[in-house]
Design a protein around this motif. Structure first.
Motif, short mmCIF file in Angstrom:
data_model
loop_
_atom_site.label_atom_id
_atom_site.label_comp_id
_atom_site.label_asym_id
_atom_site.label_seq_id
_atom_site.Cartn_x
_atom_site.Cartn_y
_atom_site.Cartn_z
N LEU A 104 0.83 -1.21 0.00
CA LEU A 104 0.00 0.00 0.00
C LEU A 104 0.86 1.26 0.00
O LEU A 104 0.56 2.23 -0.70
N ASP B 82 0.90 4.05 -2.87
CA ASP B 82 0.63 5.46 -2.56
C ASP B 82 1.75 6.36 -3.08
O ASP B 82 1.49 7.43 -3.64
N THR C 125 -3.51 10.48 -1.73
CA THR C 125 -4.25 9.46 -1.00
C THR C 125 -3.30 8.53 -0.24
O THR C 125 -2.26 8.12 -0.78
N GLN D 260 -3.70 5.00 1.67
CA GLN D 260 -4.69 3.95 1.85
C GLN D 260 -4.65 3.33 3.24
O GLN D 260 -5.70 2.98 3.78
N ARG E 41 -6.42 5.55 5.40
CA ARG E 41 -7.72 5.91 4.82
C ARG E 41 -7.92 7.43 4.81
O ARG E 41 -8.97 7.96 5.17
N THR F 43 -7.03 11.36 2.74
CA THR F 43 -6.65 12.08 1.53
C THR F 43 -6.38 13.54 1.87
O THR F 43 -6.96 14.09 2.82
N SER G 139 -15.42 -0.08 2.82
CA SER G 139 -15.38 0.97 1.80
C SER G 139 -16.76 1.52 1.47
O SER G 139 -16.88 2.58 0.86
#
Length: 827
Positions: free
Chosen positions: A410, A414, A433, A435, A438, A440, A474
């Protein structure tokens, strides 16, 4: 109890032990694969379809059966089989092209006999359309989208699917869904998803679109994005005005004569099909269709769309669509994609006993466990065998999904996605972002960080929005967004800063809570109708400062809650301690002697700038769209709108003398907006409104009733704005006003008959915007233009009238289908 338990176990054991499998391939006599051929048992209608490789499988208990294989355009074949215990059978079908006979054709008035067959089918159209007035069935849907080729770069950016696969041919999307589909005509339907599977998304929900594409309807729609007008059915009431027909021949099936009719559009660039439709003689019902849409059918997005349907009898009177396959294909910017979406209908129940809870405002429901079914379940359930490539895609993407949850992966992803892109940062919003957390971070374009106006001079206006999704799921709504904004004017030496926080939540219906406060520069019309970038350019080039502003310390709170049934309620308050901003510089790039900056306040309303004062107001809003339908996921409902209008009511009231409040007024606003789809004739959109002040004892200019005017060459919100009206020209404190925005987009109607233009697929658009305050103060404007220019843009010519006399003319450029639904008083 014990006896019942043993009977259950024995039955289950018997079912597992004695369920045998029939499998095989379906090809023609040249070895060509016949994808999605229908294979079923004649005695009970239980069946399946082959996959796109022509392979099928069917599980049955031991016994004697008649196995039937059918494919559109080919002769149906039947096989008598005996299935013994502990024995699987392989039955391969080799179908021959349907032999057509064309006997003595009687030509009347030089007309092909197909025309009379079509007339007979048109006469029976409404009868068959309404025949299955209530039913329930199970639907298996499988959708896949694949790439044949794609470019290395698009608009200078590298194309990377982040799947480690560099091959040009790949599976983009693969999903399977099993649903229970309930219908009670004319307007009740419900889809309950029993199981759903998406390749590479263990928590995803697959496509579920079990609706029949009925060619018994006059207008056949595949969604507004494909063509907002829909397409004319070959047996529509007025089909003879659009199509040519030719009888290619007839054949017999189960003792019924079936006519094989070629369908050809009379004109290009009309929303019409080409291909074949087979009609059962005497009954005049549809037997099967093989129809095609192309760009010449006024299709958007897709290059071609092929539809194949096969009907079979449910009983002596009723036939149903046993299988439906849609084949889309598109080539765009070097991408070459194609796919197939198959629906297989089974377990039909005619006139089922629905209870009061069957139909409500939810039309699509995914159950809690629908996306948690095991591989063994899918092996037992799916009626269409997976292709080898599909099996590989499931395995590869399931493994890739596990890898993608690895923190190191991840972080590397990113890092790759969050590379700084100078051109994007200059002109567009830049988002980074992360991830794992979670979160941004979003930044406005660099060209909007710096601006100019005569009240502040050059100013710096940086901001950032930090957003965090609060749940690992999500599909959850819960998130929080924090937006700090700074602003410094280099000429007036004023520093302003404010902070906004928005918490979004709601397990069933959407809700949000927001708070903002600090000190900022406001436009007199708080909805900020003038853009900073455009105003900076007009100020520097033409000494035209369109953005009239003041400064205020403020605090604002807002709560919005969905209540279901299309109902939302909003409550809010706002406090502002307002101070004037005067012009401090006459700097410009082109200094001309007969030109100077106008004062930094609306001269249409005021003869001098506002003085410092305080305003404290409360707001109550109700929004309602009757008949709103929802998609229900396990943890939330998503509104998909309604055919009914949207009603909005806002009431604003000052709150006494709290916090030194100087204002004393109350005002209201009511709007109704809707869009009416006339299919072939286009879409009508309108917004009607009324409002006014109930009390206007002490109203400062920012609290006037303002309207969405436009001082730019670019169009503002269609069906919500006046394109040539100066922003403050009609701002008022009157007791009553009314307004109307009406627009008809012909969506290709009329323009598809004009040589040269029809190939471009331009949409004619026309309408009127009007505002009435009293008999001596009213405004309206007419406009006409073209939409769908290069699929993205729209250009209008506008003529305005003030108090009935011609006033201004101009051209406005905007984005296609740019519109607004809703009502809001505060930014």
């Amino acid at each position: 109890m014990k006896q019942t338990f043993f009977i259950f176990i024995f039955s289950l054991f018997s079912l597992i032990t004695f369920s045998q499998k029939i499998k095989g391939n379906v090809t023609d006599n040249n070895g060509k694969i016949l994808p999605f051929a229908s294979v079923f048992i004649k005695e009970n209608n239980k069946g399946t379809n082959a996959n796109s490789e022509g392979k099928y499988s069917l599980k049955l208990e031991p016994g004697q059966y008649t196995l039937v294989c059918q494919y559109v355009g080919y002769k149906k074949e039947e096989r008598k089989i005996t299935l013994a215990k502990d024995e699987d059978l392989e039955i391969n079908f080799i179908l021959t092209v349907q032999e057509l006979t064309l006997g003595e054709v009687i030509i009347k008035n030089r007309e092909d006999p197909a025309y009379q067959i079509i007339r007979n089918a048109i006469k029976k159209r409404t009868y068959y359309e309404s025949q299955l007035s209530a039913f329930q069935c199970e639907v298996y849907t499988k959708g896949q989208l694949r790439l044949r080729d794609y470019p290395k770069k698009v608009l200078g950016r590298k194309v990377d699917f982040e799947d480690g696969d560099t091959s040009k041919q790949k599976m983009l999307y693969l999903s399977e869904t099993v649903s229970k589909y309930s219908v009670n005509k004319p307007n009740k339907e419900k889809i309950e998803v029993i199981s759903s599977k998406v390749s590479g998304q263990s928590d995803g929900f697959g496509l579920s679109a079990p609706r029949f594409t009925s060619f018994y309807s006059n207008n056949v729609s595949f969604g507004e994005r494909l063509n907002p007008r829909g397409f004319v059915s070959p047996i529509a009431e007025n089909a003879l005005n659009f199509y040519r027909y030719k009888l290619d021949g007839t054949y017999f099936e189960d003792g019924r004569e079936i006519s094989h009719i070629k369908v050809t559009p009379k004109r290009k660039y009309e929303p019409l099909f080409s291909g074949y439709i087979d009609i059962v003689a005497d009954d005049w019902r549809i037997h099967s269709v093989q129809l095609l849409l192309t760009k010449a059918s006024q299709m958007e997005v897709m290059d071609t769309l092929r539809v194949e349907q096969l009907y079979r009898p449910l009983n002596k009177e009723v036939w149903y669509i046993s299988s439906q396959v849609i084949y889309p294909a598109v080539k765009f910017l070097g991408f070459d994609a194609y796919g197939s979406f198959v629906n297989i209908y089974s377990d039909f129940t005619v006139e089922p006993l629905f209870d009061k809870k069957t139909f409500d405002n939810t039309i699509l429901k995914y159950t809690d466990s629908s996306n948690k079914k095991t591989a063994e379940y899918w092996e037992r359930t799916r009626p269409v065998p997976l292709m080898v490539e599909e099996v590989k895609d499931y395995k590869r993407k399931d493994s890739l999904e596990i890898v993608r949850k690895n923190p190191r992966y991840l972080d590397s992803l990113d890092k790759k996605r969050n590379e700084f892109k100078p051109l994007q940062a200059l002109l567009l919003e830049q988002t980074f972002t992360y991830q794992r957390s979670r979160t941004t971070f979003s930044f406005r374009p660099l060209t909007e960080l710096v601006g100019f106006n005569p009240a502040e001079g050059w100013y710096l206006n940086p901001d950032v929005t930090w957003t965090k999704r609060l749940d690992t799921n999500s599909f959850s709504r819960r998130s929080i967004a924090v937006s700090p904004v700074l602003r410094y004017g280099f000429t007036n030496k004023h520093f302003n800063a404010h902070l906004g926080v928005v918490y979004t939540f709601g397990k069933k219906y959407a809700a949000s809570l927001s708070v903002a406060g600090g000190k900022r520069v406001f436009q007199f019309f708080n909805n900020s109708p003038v853009g900073q970038r455009g105003n900076s350019l007009s100020s520097l080039r033409n000494e035209d400062n369109r953005m009239k502003t003041y400064e205020a310390a403020f605090l604002r709170g807002r709560y919005r809650q969905g209540l279901g049934n299309g109902l939302f309620i909003t409550t809010a308050f706002q406090y502002q301690d307002r101070q004037p901003l005067e012009n401090k510089t006459n700097y410009t790039w082109q200094d001309k002697p007969n030109r100077a900056y106008t004062p930094n306040y609306p001269t249409e309303l005021l003869t001098r700038n506002i003085q410092r004062h305080q305003s404290l107001t409360g707001l109550l809003g109700i929004s309602w769209q009757p008949g709103t339908k929802y998609i229900e996921l396990p943890d939330r409902k998503i509104s998909i709108g309604s055919k009914m209008p949207l009603f909005d009511l806002l009431y604003t009231q000052t709150l006494g003398t709290l916090l030194g409040n100087d204002a004393d007024f109350s005002k209201w606003k009511f709007t109704m907006d809707d869009n009416l789809n006339f299919r072939l004739q286009g879409k009508l959109q309108y917004k009607l409104g009324v409002g006014g002040f109930l009390n206007n004892r002490n109203v400062e200019a920012p609290d006037y009733m303002h309207f969405n005017g436009n001082l730019s060459s670019f169009a503002t919100e269609y069906v919500n704005s006046f394109q040539l009206l100066p922003i403050y020209e009609y701002s008022n404190t009157a007791k009553f006003y009314s307004l109307a925005h009406i627009e008809h987009n012909f969506n290709g109607f009329l323009t598809n008959k004009i040589p040269g233009i029809k190939k471009l697929n331009l949409y004619l658009v026309a309408g009127v915007n009007g505002l009435y305050i009293n008999s001596s103060k009213y405004y309206y404007e007419y406009f006409v233009g073209f939409d769908n220019i290069l699929k993205q843009f729209r250009v209008d010519f506008v003529q305005s009238f003030q108090n009935g006399k011609p006033w201004q003319t101009g051209f406005k450029v905007g984005l296609s289908r740019k519109g607004n639904r809703g009502n809001d008083d505060w930014p």
